[in-house]
Design an enzyme around this catalytic site. Sequence first.
Site, PDB file in Angstrom:
ATOM      1  N   ASP A 489       0.858  -1.179   0.000  1.00  0.00           N
ATOM      2  CA  ASP A 489       0.000   0.000   0.000  1.00  0.00           C
ATOM      3  C   ASP A 489       0.891   1.224   0.000  1.00  0.00           C
ATOM      4  OD1 ASP A 489      -2.366  -1.140   0.056  1.00  0.00           O
ATOM      5  OD2 ASP A 489      -2.896  -0.701   2.122  1.00  0.00           O
ATOM      6  N   THR A 491      -0.287   4.563   1.392  1.00  0.00           N
ATOM      7  CA  THR A 491      -0.537   5.391   2.561  1.00  0.00           C
ATOM      8  C   THR A 491      -0.148   4.679   3.846  1.00  0.00           C
ATOM      9  OG1 THR A 491      -2.399   6.203   1.332  1.00  0.00           O
ATOM     10  CG2 THR A 491      -2.286   6.798   3.651  1.00  0.00           C
ATOM     11  N   ASP A 811      -4.356  -2.534   5.003  1.00  0.00           N
ATOM     12  CA  ASP A 811      -4.845  -2.050   6.292  1.00  0.00           C
ATOM     13  C   ASP A 811      -6.360  -2.042   6.356  1.00  0.00           C
ATOM     14  OD1 ASP A 811      -5.231  -0.115   4.462  1.00  0.00           O
ATOM     15  OD2 ASP A 811      -4.058   1.440   5.453  1.00  0.00           O
TER      16      ASP A 811
END
Length: 1286
Positions: A489, A491, A811
């Site tokens: 990912d 972020t 996440d």
Amino acid sequence: MANNSYSGVKNSTANHHGDFGCSLKDLRSLMELRGAEAIGKIGESYGDVQGLCTRLKTSPVDGLSGQPADIDKRKEVFGQNLIPPKKPKTFLQLVWEALQDVTLIILEVAAIVSLGLSFYRPPDAEREHCGSAAGGVEDDGEAEAGWIEGAAILLSVVCVVLVTAFNDWSKEKQFRGLQSRIEQEQKFAVVRGGQVIQIPVAEIVVGDVAQIKYGDLLPSDGILIQGNDLKIDESSLTGESDHVKKTLERDPMLLSGTHVMEGSGKMLVTAVGENSQTGIIFALLGASEEDDDDEEEKEAKKKERKEKKEKKNAVDVQRSVRKQSQTEQDGAAENRKKAKAADGAAMEMQPLNSDEVDIDEKRKSNLKEKKEKSVLQGKLTKLAVQIGKAGLVMSAITVIILVVLFVVDTFWVQGLPWHKDCTPIYIQFFVKFFIIGVTVLVVAVPEGLPLAVTISLAYSVKKMMKDNNLVRHLDACETMGNATAICSDKTGTLTMNRMTVVQAYVADKHYRNVPEPQLIPAAIMDILVLGISVNSAYTTNIMSPEKEGGLPRQVGNKTECALLGFANDLKRDYQAIRNEIPEEKLYKVYTFNSCRKSMSTVLKNADGSFRMFSKGASEILLKKCSKLLTASGETKVFRPRDREDMVKKVIEPMASEGLRTICLAYRDFPVSEGEPDWDQENDILTSLTCVCVVGIEDPVRPEVPDAIKKCQRAGITVRMVTGDNINTARAIATKCGILQPGDEFLCMEGKEFNRRIRNEKGEIEQERIDKIWPKLRVLARSSPTDKHTLVKGIIDSTVLEQRQVVAVTGDGTNDGPALKKADVGFAMGIAGTDVAKEASDIILTDDNFSSIVKAVMWGRNVYDSISKFLQFQLTVNVVAVIVAFTGACITQDSPLKAVQMLWVNLIMDTFASLALATEPPTESLLLRKPYGRNKPLISRTMMKNILGHGVYQLIIIFTLLFVGEQIFDIDSGRYAPLHSPPSEHYTIIFNTFVLLQLFNEINARKIHGERNVFDGIFNNLIFCSIVFGTFIIQIVIVQWGGKPFSCVGLSIDQWLWCTFLGFSSLLWGQLISSIPTKSLRFLKSAGHGTQRQEIPDEELEDMEEMEEIDHAERELRRGQILWFRGLNRIQTQMDVVSAFQSGSSFQERQLRRQPSTSSQQQHDIRVVNAFRSSLSPYEGLEKPESRSSIHNFMTHPEFRIEDSEPSIPLIDDTDAEDDAPTKRNSASPRNVTPTPPSPSLSPTPSPNQNNNAVESGNNHLYVEGNKAAGTPSAPGSPLHSLETSL
């Protein structure tokens, strides 16, 4: 909506001693109802949820008072929110289990027989009739000591058992520690005394008001008080994969162990711990595992419960039971919420037995639950079984030869008759031979292998905690060492996840920095700040910094935090607005999800009109805008042309600096139009008025570029998969070093990716994915489904010669499918939702990419530790077995006695596994490429070391055995009669043997042919202390061991000689490492993955497309191999085609083409292979592969993300690009001519300049490209002919 407090809260503290208005039983029966029934029951018994709150003495707004006395009272009446763990096995139970080892049992029996017989003495007169071997003892009066050997064997067995039991015990203890750590970290938001606080899940009590949001895993049962767009995945309890919508009117019942997939809300906790739904299932499990003493009672209970739970899907309970009982083996989670750490435990934590049967059964039972047995465990099991079988054969031959020699010598050479009185003496001889045989077996069976794996993994897991990796499935640690690709990912993993608004476009002006408040017109400012304040989760806040002068703390969603920070920078207080409009007053909330990519909140005004605030990804939300707020505070029309201008002038410049762009908008619904239908989301989310576009910066973590460089050097490809705009993603990827200037790599958006991998019917094709993924580095604007597709595509791909091992970070709740599909799933410990953590293998406690690199290092280290141990262990095994065998055959007695062999076994198994398995990792591990799933455990270099050292040790031992007495000028120890005293000669042999092993243990520290074996030896204290400790114990055994160890004290001279001979193995090691491995052609590697051995060598070439290329063939140039493979593949497919056409003539043609191989088998393999390479893996071939957790994250492998999509408008429904799937590939190539691949093969040009890299520069064989590109209009392609003939 339930809102406002009620009068009863005042006296709730006063009379908390009084009983509550409803009993535990009432609540439990209430929680077993669903839907309308439940609502009816609440209405009938309590009036409404308010009434239930009153009975439970709590307030829906302020929650419980939080007074300790009140909390304790509730725990006493309604129970605690934890499920008592299953009792761990006691030390004695573990001892008993260790005693079950077959070889040990055989030894015990033999030792007892030997012990019993040693007390029998025939009359002296008869003694000489029993043969020469039995005589000559009595003079020394040593016969009384005959029992010592038997006793010593028993004693050493006890030692082995205690060590094994202790290892198991400490391992289990460690695992429980890990477990409780995971549980303590699990916190949940509840309202107490009007304040939202985070408390450990175990502290939640009945009557608490809990705040639930997207991504939570519910810790207890409860009833909804207020909800926004709440959807729950109840598949872990019911097996239904559709998300259940929860509302006060239809179905307010929330169950523990279920996942919040969308929305937010508040719930009143009504059942905790053993009384919650998950707790009841646990209780059933506990019952099914207890002893059968109270069978009937249990049955009755079960029936009663089952009747109660008729509504539950029976199959599913069974599934949970099956899964959970597995979890339970390793100590059930202390808290229902957590089957977490233990879920994988059952599989990994049980020491591997060397019996194949055991493992096979375990494997069958686990087929559904485990992804795939860990690669390493598979290889080791196989190896252990093979070595064990060889040992068994050797020991049997040893016993037979000893018995035959003795019988021939006594009854034939000496010509003695069998005397009745001599029988016990003969039996004693046979028992002695038997014991020697069993000892050979004990030494041969590498029971230290499973121990080494466990120790190494457990040690790594413990150390990885310090490196911020919380490992939930042990084998993930080792799989990580083989990783070839990481899909990360952006972020929070690559960036700091500390977002701040740095640019804004508001009131017709683009501000490069946050504008001063006075520059923004008041009317716009009010709308802007109101929108930011109410249209965000109320759990998101900006708190004062923890340290003086630090940055403010961001709590909750970081993008929302950035916007709230923006409101603060504009000198406005968002908290004041929230206090004025509490969450209960929000009329309707459309929460953020991955399909909408936006969030909207509706407020009802005093005059009955409505105003909706929206925020979301700018290019998506701007398409929904039809007006724009100007500097004067008026609105002007916002046409598609204006939108394109804005994208070019505002959004792209922001994105190219790596900023995330968020659009803020609103819409008014006047009273005259009446109340709109809120469920028609498409109609609601249109004709918005754009207020402003902000650019949010999320700086790259300083340590990330370096970590990515390390990965690339280690042969691991890092790909970025993000929901962000493609320009932002490209800018960040360049900053991180994922994209280098001048590289021919691909960046593409999810939409483009989808268009390229699907055929005309809209189905995903593996061949199409194979053309994209090797070059793909950034996938932007991707949905969770895209992420899952990419991961699955890479894993299933056969383009490269070895299967890719993929790690994925995630996440969000929607990352669940990709995390589960990946070989190793990393969930974020800070930003991650419970659902993501549940689906993962490793939790990154600091959310940092560089921790993944540490995990790779540890994983590779585990692999190397096991190989080091193997190299050492196999050398000892080979030498000990051959010495015992030849010694026994030539001198009728093993030079190494049973007790001595057990000591050697203890050194090399238990101690060496501890010493070599705990080597700390070094940076140099990251300088080599990944091993691949099929790399043999024992490389040719290791084989060279094993054989080299083995031969050297055998030469020394045999020299000592046959001419040692002349060298040292001592009495020979050969041909000693039964019960004769120990001899110096044999003591020297034993001592030299052990010292050779000790010094060879230092040699074993290096397995890649390094010269310096002492490199970093002092970094590993365990190793030093074990080697030193073993040496001290050896001195004690030799000098004072006496009769039990068959040793005699040695002089200083003799000790020095023994030590010198031992030390010489280090010098010999240097000699061996000088011989190049390449020159030793006869060496073979061993301990491959399972598939390897089952296939005859000739056929390996045909299997090549699925396997790693053998090490011996690696000298062939890579291009050549690819060329052969390509030809092979085409030939194969042609064969299959004609096989289908001409049936029987296949065999004859095969025979003509390859007279050497067995055609039938060849034919089968080819057909299967051709099918494998042609069928798309998406056509129903996927097996469910959930990990064994009670929250079986979803019953379907694909998580059915697609099923839930149509109910929500897809992003950009309005776009022309997304017409029917048939149009998708209208631009696909029509002219596939046999020229090297060119850009014309790519379906359509994309805005991205370097897209031509999909095919060009892709040094894979052209034939494969052609095969993949063969569309139905290219009849030349072999795939096409296969399809048509099928």
